[in-house]
Design a protein around this motif. Sequence first.
Motif, PDB file in Angstrom:
ATOM      1  N   GLU A 117      -0.290  -4.578   3.087  1.00  0.00           N
ATOM      2  CA  GLU A 117      -1.476  -5.023   3.698  1.00  0.00           C
ATOM      3  C   GLU A 117      -1.849  -6.388   3.294  1.00  0.00           C
ATOM      4  OE1 GLU A 117      -5.237  -2.103   3.943  1.00  0.00           O
ATOM      5  OE2 GLU A 117      -5.096  -3.184   1.983  1.00  0.00           O
ATOM      6  N   LYS A 138       3.394  -4.088  13.050  1.00  0.00           N
ATOM      7  CA  LYS A 138       2.057  -4.188  12.367  1.00  0.00           C
ATOM      8  C   LYS A 138       1.172  -2.817  12.963  1.00  0.00           C
ATOM      9  CE  LYS A 138      -0.184  -6.629  16.020  1.00  0.00           C
ATOM     10  NZ  LYS A 138      -1.124  -7.916  16.214  1.00  0.00           N
ATOM     11  N   VAL A 153       5.081  -0.586   2.922  1.00  0.00           N
ATOM     12  CA  VAL A 153       4.178  -1.051   3.709  1.00  0.00           C
ATOM     13  C   VAL A 153       3.290  -2.117   3.154  1.00  0.00           C
ATOM     14  CG1 VAL A 153       2.085  -0.465   5.131  1.00  0.00           C
ATOM     15  CG2 VAL A 153       4.029   0.923   5.269  1.00  0.00           C
ATOM     16  N   THR A 184      -3.274  -7.684   9.036  1.00  0.00           N
ATOM     17  CA  THR A 184      -3.096  -6.306   9.150  1.00  0.00           C
ATOM     18  C   THR A 184      -2.184  -5.841   8.315  1.00  0.00           C
ATOM     19  OG1 THR A 184      -2.955  -4.455  11.010  1.00  0.00           O
ATOM     20  CG2 THR A 184      -1.517  -6.406  11.035  1.00  0.00           C
ATOM     21  N   SER A 185      -1.649  -4.474   8.510  1.00  0.00           N
ATOM     22  CA  SER A 185      -0.620  -3.995   7.644  1.00  0.00           C
ATOM     23  C   SER A 185       0.741  -4.294   8.318  1.00  0.00           C
ATOM     24  CB  SER A 185      -0.796  -2.618   7.435  1.00  0.00           C
ATOM     25  OG  SER A 185      -1.869  -2.303   6.765  1.00  0.00           O
ATOM     26  N   TYR A 186       1.768  -4.528   7.616  1.00  0.00           N
ATOM     27  CA  TYR A 186       3.194  -4.651   8.202  1.00  0.00           C
ATOM     28  C   TYR A 186       4.149  -3.760   7.552  1.00  0.00           C
ATOM     29  CZ  TYR A 186       0.574  -8.461  10.240  1.00  0.00           C
ATOM     30  OH  TYR A 186      -0.152  -9.404  10.885  1.00  0.00           O
ATOM     31  N   THR A 217       0.918  -1.329   0.040  1.00  0.00           N
ATOM     32  CA  THR A 217      -0.149   0.036   0.048  1.00  0.00           C
ATOM     33  C   THR A 217       0.721   1.381  -0.075  1.00  0.00           C
ATOM     34  OG1 THR A 217      -0.317   0.014   2.591  1.00  0.00           O
ATOM     35  CG2 THR A 217      -1.982  -1.106   1.018  1.00  0.00           C
TER      36      THR A 217
END
Length: 195
Positions: A111, A159, A109, A189-191, A103
């Motif tokens: 997702e 995250k 990042v 989630t996002s990492y 993203t």
Amino acid sequence: TAACSDGTTSPAGEPPPGTSVPASALTFVPLGRNAPALVSTTVSFWARVGEDRIARLYYRPRPGRTDSTEFLRFRVRKASLLRRPDGTSFGPNDSLQITVRVTDPVALVVEFAPAGLQFSPSEPASLKLSFQERNGDLNDDGKADGSDDSVRSRLAIWKQEAAGQPWIKLLSTLVVGADEIEASLTGFTSYAIAY
């Protein structure tokens, strides 16, 4: 703190796993000045109960080369799938489509979807991110030197549950010599790699 494959740990004073901080308190490890772009920023695959499945994202090959470097490897093991986003359990041979999307192509990042998917704590999914294309310049000052070694020892996968929320540090394993970092995941989630 990030653990290294050679048995060393992060410097004293580093926040432990589970620490929550705003994005403004983190330094993300971005794509890098001379790193090639990613071949694709999205990959989808079907995870299935009873089967190991792996998704990958790659950098483009550097000029004059035919091979490329792996940026992301996401593995769902045979018994990783625990609960669907609606909370129901998976049955034998059940499957679910998973999508991985970059993203933020600069801060890298990543997702994962569908949100709410849960993995087994006893056999979690695993995420490995590579920063090899940084060529040792982790603090983005244009050269690889001792200051980058200090940054390397502080790296972890963090995250973020939703946009605007704090980032949470995960227990991460730094693979010394391979410029990779890995963490176990129990949900989506996002990492990102940060320090």
